[in-house]
Design a protein around this motif. Structure first.
Motif, PDB file in Angstrom:
ATOM      1  N   GLU A  63      -0.164  11.394   3.418  1.00 21.87           N
ATOM      2  CA  GLU A  63      -1.301  11.939   4.184  1.00 21.87           C
ATOM      3  C   GLU A  63      -2.600  11.255   3.749  1.00 21.87           C
ATOM      4  OE1 GLU A  63      -1.392  13.860   6.738  1.00 21.87           O
ATOM      5  OE2 GLU A  63       0.725  14.443   6.741  1.00 21.87           O
ATOM      6  N   SER A  64      -2.679  10.976   2.431  1.00 22.44           N
ATOM      7  CA  SER A  64      -3.931  10.435   1.894  1.00 22.44           C
ATOM      8  C   SER A  64      -4.229   9.020   2.412  1.00 22.44           C
ATOM      9  CB  SER A  64      -3.902  10.437   0.363  1.00 22.44           C
ATOM     10  OG  SER A  64      -3.074   9.384  -0.097  1.00 22.44           O
ATOM     11  N   ILE A  65      -3.214   8.314   2.945  1.00 23.69           N
ATOM     12  CA  ILE A  65      -3.491   6.955   3.448  1.00 23.69           C
ATOM     13  C   ILE A  65      -3.334   6.874   4.967  1.00 23.69           C
ATOM     14  CG2 ILE A  65      -2.954   5.678   1.339  1.00 23.69           C
ATOM     15  CD1 ILE A  65      -0.162   5.115   2.571  1.00 23.69           C
ATOM     16  N   LYS A  66      -3.212   8.047   5.598  1.00 21.35           N
ATOM     17  CA  LYS A  66      -2.938   8.053   7.031  1.00 21.35           C
ATOM     18  C   LYS A  66      -4.029   7.325   7.836  1.00 21.35           C
ATOM     19  CE  LYS A  66      -1.033  10.615  10.706  1.00 21.35           C
ATOM     20  NZ  LYS A  66      -0.983  11.718  11.546  1.00 21.35           N
ATOM     21  N   GLY A  67      -5.268   7.575   7.506  1.00 17.17           N
ATOM     22  CA  GLY A  67      -6.367   6.986   8.267  1.00 17.17           C
ATOM     23  C   GLY A  67      -6.686   5.560   7.848  1.00 17.17           C
ATOM     24  N   SER A  68      -5.980   5.051   6.823  1.00 16.99           N
ATOM     25  CA  SER A  68      -6.313   3.718   6.313  1.00 16.99           C
ATOM     26  C   SER A  68      -5.806   2.656   7.288  1.00 16.99           C
ATOM     27  CB  SER A  68      -5.677   3.505   4.943  1.00 16.99           C
ATOM     28  OG  SER A  68      -4.289   3.335   5.118  1.00 16.99           O
ATOM     29  N   GLU A  69      -5.831   1.403   6.862  1.00 17.49           N
ATOM     30  CA  GLU A  69      -5.416   0.303   7.744  1.00 17.49           C
ATOM     31  C   GLU A  69      -3.954   0.415   8.168  1.00 17.49           C
ATOM     32  OE1 GLU A  69      -5.395  -3.241   4.784  1.00 17.49           O
ATOM     33  OE2 GLU A  69      -6.162  -1.430   3.824  1.00 17.49           O
ATOM     34  N   ILE A  70      -3.177   1.240   7.479  1.00 16.63           N
ATOM     35  CA  ILE A  70      -1.765   1.393   7.826  1.00 16.63           C
ATOM     36  C   ILE A  70      -1.620   2.141   9.141  1.00 16.63           C
ATOM     37  CG2 ILE A  70       0.378   2.499   7.102  1.00 16.63           C
ATOM     38  CD1 ILE A  70      -0.621   1.945   4.286  1.00 16.63           C
ATOM     39  N   ASN A  71      -2.475   3.158   9.282  1.00 19.43           N
ATOM     40  CA  ASN A  71      -2.652   3.782  10.590  1.00 19.43           C
ATOM     41  C   ASN A  71      -1.337   4.150  11.262  1.00 19.43           C
ATOM     42  OD1 ASN A  71      -3.908   4.593  12.901  1.00 19.43           O
ATOM     43  ND2 ASN A  71      -4.058   2.514  13.768  1.00 19.43           N
ATOM     44  N   TYR A  72      -0.474   4.872  10.524  1.00 19.23           N
ATOM     45  CA  TYR A  72       0.822   5.234  11.114  1.00 19.23           C
ATOM     46  C   TYR A  72       0.683   6.471  11.998  1.00 19.23           C
ATOM     47  CZ  TYR A  72       1.128   8.793   7.426  1.00 19.23           C
ATOM     48  OH  TYR A  72       0.879   9.868   6.614  1.00 19.23           O
ATOM     49  N   ILE A 132       0.838  -1.210   0.000  1.00 20.28           N
ATOM     50  CA  ILE A 132       0.000   0.000   0.000  1.00 20.28           C
ATOM     51  C   ILE A 132       0.872   1.259   0.000  1.00 20.28           C
ATOM     52  CG2 ILE A 132      -1.699   1.345   1.311  1.00 20.28           C
ATOM     53  CD1 ILE A 132      -2.864  -1.292   2.284  1.00 20.28           C
ATOM     54  N   ILE A 133       1.866   1.289   0.892  1.00 25.40           N
ATOM     55  CA  ILE A 133       2.705   2.492   0.988  1.00 25.40           C
ATOM     56  C   ILE A 133       3.419   2.765  -0.334  1.00 25.40           C
ATOM     57  CG2 ILE A 133       4.774   3.482   2.078  1.00 25.40           C
ATOM     58  CD1 ILE A 133       3.990   1.921   4.639  1.00 25.40           C
ATOM     59  N   PHE A 134       4.103   1.738  -0.859  1.00 27.62           N
ATOM     60  CA  PHE A 134       4.928   1.997  -2.034  1.00 27.62           C
ATOM     61  C   PHE A 134       4.084   2.040  -3.307  1.00 27.62           C
ATOM     62  CE2 PHE A 134       7.831   0.519   1.281  1.00 27.62           C
ATOM     63  CZ  PHE A 134       8.558   1.690   1.399  1.00 27.62           C
ATOM     64  N   GLY A 135       2.943   1.375  -3.292  1.00 31.44           N
ATOM     65  CA  GLY A 135       2.010   1.501  -4.418  1.00 31.44           C
ATOM     66  C   GLY A 135       1.480   2.931  -4.500  1.00 31.44           C
ATOM     67  N   LEU A 148      14.146   9.310  -1.267  1.00 30.55           N
ATOM     68  CA  LEU A 148      13.563   9.791  -2.519  1.00 30.55           C
ATOM     69  C   LEU A 148      14.242  11.101  -2.914  1.00 30.55           C
ATOM     70  CD1 LEU A 148      10.384  11.744  -1.744  1.00 30.55           C
ATOM     71  CD2 LEU A 148      11.285  10.265  -0.002  1.00 30.55           C
ATOM     72  N   PRO A 149      14.125  11.528  -4.170  1.00 32.37           N
ATOM     73  CA  PRO A 149      14.731  12.800  -4.581  1.00 32.37           C
ATOM     74  C   PRO A 149      14.019  13.982  -3.919  1.00 32.37           C
ATOM     75  CG  PRO A 149      14.124  11.476  -6.502  1.00 32.37           C
ATOM     76  CD  PRO A 149      13.519  10.821  -5.308  1.00 32.37           C
ATOM     77  N   ILE A 150      14.788  15.008  -3.579  1.00 29.03           N
ATOM     78  CA  ILE A 150      14.256  16.116  -2.786  1.00 29.03           C
ATOM     79  C   ILE A 150      13.092  16.842  -3.477  1.00 29.03           C
ATOM     80  CG2 ILE A 150      15.727  18.052  -3.539  1.00 29.03           C
ATOM     81  CD1 ILE A 150      16.279  18.491  -0.482  1.00 29.03           C
ATOM     82  N   ASP A 151      13.118  16.895  -4.789  1.00 29.98           N
ATOM     83  CA  ASP A 151      12.044  17.646  -5.464  1.00 29.98           C
ATOM     84  C   ASP A 151      10.716  16.870  -5.483  1.00 29.98           C
ATOM     85  OD1 ASP A 151      12.918  15.779  -7.220  1.00 29.98           O
ATOM     86  OD2 ASP A 151      13.195  17.125  -8.932  1.00 29.98           O
ATOM     87  N   GLN A 152      10.713  15.657  -4.898  1.00 34.67           N
ATOM     88  CA  GLN A 152       9.459  14.897  -4.861  1.00 34.67           C
ATOM     89  C   GLN A 152       8.871  14.811  -3.452  1.00 34.67           C
ATOM     90  OE1 GLN A 152      10.303  11.124  -6.786  1.00 34.67           O
ATOM     91  NE2 GLN A 152      10.873  12.110  -8.704  1.00 34.67           N
ATOM     92  N   VAL A 153       9.475  15.575  -2.507  1.00 38.71           N
ATOM     93  CA  VAL A 153       9.045  15.457  -1.110  1.00 38.71           C
ATOM     94  C   VAL A 153       7.589  15.840  -0.909  1.00 38.71           C
ATOM     95  CG1 VAL A 153       9.354  16.327   1.214  1.00 38.71           C
ATOM     96  CG2 VAL A 153      11.306  15.897  -0.192  1.00 38.71           C
ATOM     97  N   SER A 154       7.174  16.979  -1.470  1.00 38.00           N
ATOM     98  CA  SER A 154       5.809  17.398  -1.143  1.00 38.00           C
ATOM     99  C   SER A 154       4.800  16.435  -1.761  1.00 38.00           C
ATOM    100  CB  SER A 154       5.548  18.850  -1.566  1.00 38.00           C
ATOM    101  OG  SER A 154       5.926  19.020  -2.878  1.00 38.00           O
ATOM    102  N   ARG A 155       5.128  15.926  -2.953  1.00 39.02           N
ATOM    103  CA  ARG A 155       4.275  14.914  -3.576  1.00 39.02           C
ATOM    104  C   ARG A 155       4.167  13.678  -2.676  1.00 39.02           C
ATOM    105  NH1 ARG A 155       6.502  13.278  -9.279  1.00 39.02           N
ATOM    106  NH2 ARG A 155       7.455  15.321  -9.308  1.00 39.02           N
ATOM    107  N   ALA A 156       5.312  13.268  -2.122  1.00 36.04           N
ATOM    108  CA  ALA A 156       5.335  12.068  -1.281  1.00 36.04           C
ATOM    109  C   ALA A 156       4.546  12.305   0.003  1.00 36.04           C
ATOM    110  CB  ALA A 156       6.781  11.693  -0.960  1.00 36.04           C
ATOM    111  N   GLU A 157       4.718  13.488   0.605  1.00 37.63           N
ATOM    112  CA  GLU A 157       4.013  13.769   1.854  1.00 37.63           C
ATOM    113  C   GLU A 157       2.500  13.806   1.631  1.00 37.63           C
ATOM    114  OE1 GLU A 157       7.538  16.088   4.340  1.00 37.63           O
ATOM    115  OE2 GLU A 157       6.073  17.284   3.247  1.00 37.63           O
ATOM    116  N   THR A 158       2.094  14.433   0.534  1.00 33.78           N
ATOM    117  CA  THR A 158       0.663  14.481   0.227  1.00 33.78           C
ATOM    118  C   THR A 158       0.117  13.062   0.033  1.00 33.78           C
ATOM    119  OG1 THR A 158       1.107  16.540  -0.931  1.00 33.78           O
ATOM    120  CG2 THR A 158      -1.055  15.555  -1.316  1.00 33.78           C
ATOM    121  N   ALA A 159       0.878  12.246  -0.691  1.00 40.40           N
ATOM    122  CA  ALA A 159       0.427  10.867  -0.933  1.00 40.40           C
ATOM    123  C   ALA A 159       0.304  10.103   0.385  1.00 40.40           C
ATOM    124  CB  ALA A 159       1.401  10.160  -1.875  1.00 40.40           C
TER     125      ALA A 159
END
Ligand code: ADP
Ligand code: ASP
Ligand code: MG
Length: 411
Positions: free
Chosen positions: A326-335, A282-285, A313-324
C-alpha cells in the motif's frame, strides 16, 4: 572426556514422566563417560501458548518483549531436567542462554548465534558437573537482552553447542525415529532414511520439513558436526535414527530423496504494474525492508507497458506485506490492485540426483496433472522443484509424488 550433545524436543519433555524418560537416556550416556550437554525445548504446546499471549496482548508487539515471554518455556524444562537428573544421582546444573553465554546478534525473534564461549561450562565440568542442561532457543544480545532464534530454534542451539564444544556427536531426540522420505504424519508409505546428505536435508528443512530447523543443518554442514535424528520413545542403539552427513558418505540414493510441503503459504499478485526497469527492485526491496520473506516470484509478459507480478510468502506475513505494498501504491509502480490467495500450499521434491538426471520436473508435472491438481507457480533450483497448489490438494500431491518417485523403496 569426550563431549556429547543431546537435544530433546517439545514432545520429548511434554510432562514429568517424559522428562524422566529423557533423563534416563542421558544417564546411559553419562555412564559411558561422556560430558553431556543436554539442550531442551519447552514442553510441547508451551511456545505456541506464549506466542498467543503476546499476540493477544499487543497487535504491534515489541520483539524484545516477545523474546522475553516466549523464551521462558525453555527455562522451565531446563530446571526440571536438571532436578530430575540430580534425583537420579547425576551431577547436573541448568543454564539459561545468558548464563552460558550464548551470544547472538540483536535480531529479536530471529537472532543469529555469534559465539558460545565454552569457558564457564567447561569450568563446571572440571569441578565435577556431569551434565549441563541448557535452555534451547534463547541467547543474549550485545545489549544484554534475551533473544530467541526463530521457531524450532533449539535444534540450532544443539548444533551450535556441538560445534563450540567439539562434541563427538549431536543427537536430536524427537517424536519420530529419524528423517523420512516425507512427513510420516501425512504419508503412510514414508520410509525412514538411514542417512541423508546435508544439502538434501537443508533443502527439505527450508521447504517445510520441520524435523530440523534449517539453520541447524547449515551450521552442522559448515562445522562438520556429526548430526543424528532419533526417537526419544524407543530404546536406542548407536546406529539408530538417521545420520545427516556428507554426500560422499552415502553409497546409493534415489534421484529424489524426499518430498516436503509447507502448508501456510500465500500467493500475492500486484495487478497491472507499470513495467519499467527498476520496478522489481522497488517492490521486493520494500518487502524486504518490511521483513517479508518472499519465496517464489513470477512476472507475466507485459502488454501495453503493464504487467502482473506474482509472489509467494508465509501466511503470517501477509498483513505486513499488504501494508508495505500500500505504501508504494502511488509511486512510479502505479499498480492497479492487490489479490491475495490465502489457500495455497507449496509442495517440493528434493534430491541431489537431479543434478545429473533430467526429466524429474516433467514427471512431477505429469503426476500432478493426472491427479487433476493445477499448478499455480513453479520454481526450481539445481536439486529441487517446488510448486504452489491449492491447499486442499496438498496431501494428495505429496502422496502421489511419493508413489510416483517410488520413495517407499530404497535405491
Ligand atoms: P521437536 O518438538 O522434537 O523439535 P518437531 O515437531 O519440531 O519436533 O519435528 C518433528 C516432526 O517433524 C515430526 O513429528 C514430523 O511430523 C515432522 N516432519 C516433517 N517432515 C518430516 C520428515 N521428512 N521426516 C521426519 N519428520 C518430519
Ligand atoms: N520451543 C521453541 C519452538 O517451539 C523452540 C524449539 O522447540 O525448538 O519453536
Ligand atoms: Mg522442532
Amino acid at each position: 572426556m569426550p563431549t556429547l550433545v543431546m537435544k530433546f524436543g517439545g514432545t520429548s519433555v511434554a510432562n514429568l514422566d517424559r522428562i524422566r524418560r529423557a533423563a534416563k537416556r542421558v544417564g546411559v550416556e553419562v555412564a559411558k563417560g561422556y560430558d553431556v550437554i543436554v539442550i531442551v525445548s519447552a514442553m510441547s504446546g508451551k511456545t505456541n501458548e506464549l506466542v498467543g499471549w503476546v499476540n493477544e496482548t499487543s497487535s504491534l508487539y515489541d520483539a524484545r518483549e516477545y523474546d522475553a515471554v516466549v523464551s521462558s518455556g525453555e527455562n522451565v524444562t531446563a530446571g526440571l531436567m536438571a532436578l530430575t537428573l540430580q534425583e537420579m544421582g547425576v551431577a547436573a546444573r541448568s543454564w539459561q542462554g545468558w548464563q552460558v553465554p550464548l551470544q547472538t546478534n540483536s535480531a529479536h525473534s530471529q537472532a543469529r548465534i555469534e559465539g558460545i564461549p565454552p569457558e564457564n561450562i567447561n569450568a563446571k565440568f572440571a569441578e565435577g558437573m556431569q551434565v549441563a542442561v541448557v535452555a534451547g532457543f534463547q541467547g543474549v544480545s550485545p545489549e544484554g537482552r534475551i533473544t530467541t532464534l526463530g521457531r524450532g530454534g533449539s535444534d540450532t542451539t544443539a548444533v551450535a553447542f556441538a560445534a563450540a564444544f567439539d562434541a563427538e556427536r549431536c543427537d536430536i531426540y524427537t517424536d519420530v525415529d529419524g528423517v523420512y522420505t516425507t512427513d510420516p504424519r501425512i504419508c503412510q508409505k514414508a520410509r525412514k532414511l538411514d542417512r541423508i546428505a546435508f544439502e538434501e536435508m537443508l533443502e527439505l528443512a527450508s521447504l517445510g520439513a520441520k524435523v530440523l530447523q534449517t539453520r541447524s543443518v547449515e551450521l552442522a554442514m559448515r562445522y562438520k558436526v556429526k548430526l543424528r535424528v532419533l526417537s526419544s520413545f524407543e530404546e536406542q542403539s548407536d546406529e539408530a535414527g538417521t545420520l545427516v552427513c556428507d554426500e560422499e558418505e552415502i553409497m546409493e540414493s534415489n534421484v529424489v530423496a524426499g518430498v516436503a510441503y509447507s502448508r501456510d503459504e500465500v500467493q500475492m499478485t500486484l495487478r497491472s504494474v507499470a513495467d519499467r526497469p527498476g520496478i522489481a527492485a522497488i517492490i521486493f526491496g520494500t518487502l524486504s525492508d518490511a521483513g517479508v520473506n518472499v519465496d517464489m516470484i513470477v512476472q507475466d509478459i507485459s502488454e501495453d507497458g503493464r504487467t502482473n507480478m506474482t509472489f509467494s510468502l508465509p501466511i503470517d506475513q501477509v498483513s505486513r506485506a499488504e501494508t508495505a505494498m500500500e505504501s508504494i501504491k502511488g509511486s512510479e509502480i502505479n499498480y492497479q490492485g492487490i489479490a491475495s490467495d490465502k489457500d495455497v500450499a507449496k509442495v517440493s521434491v528434493v534430491g541431489i540426483g537431479m543434478r545429473s538426471q533430467s526429466g524429474v520436473a516433467a514427471k512431477m508435472f505429469k503426476v500432478l496433472s493426472d491427479e487433476g491438481i493445477n499448478i499455480k507457480v513453479i520454481t526450481t533450483s539445481e536439486i529441487k522443484i517446488s510448486v504452489l497448489v491449492d491447499r486442499k490438494y496438498m496431501e494428495l500431491a505429496v502422496q502421489a509424488l511419493h508413489d510416483a518417485f517410488e520413495l517407499d523403496k530404497a535405491a
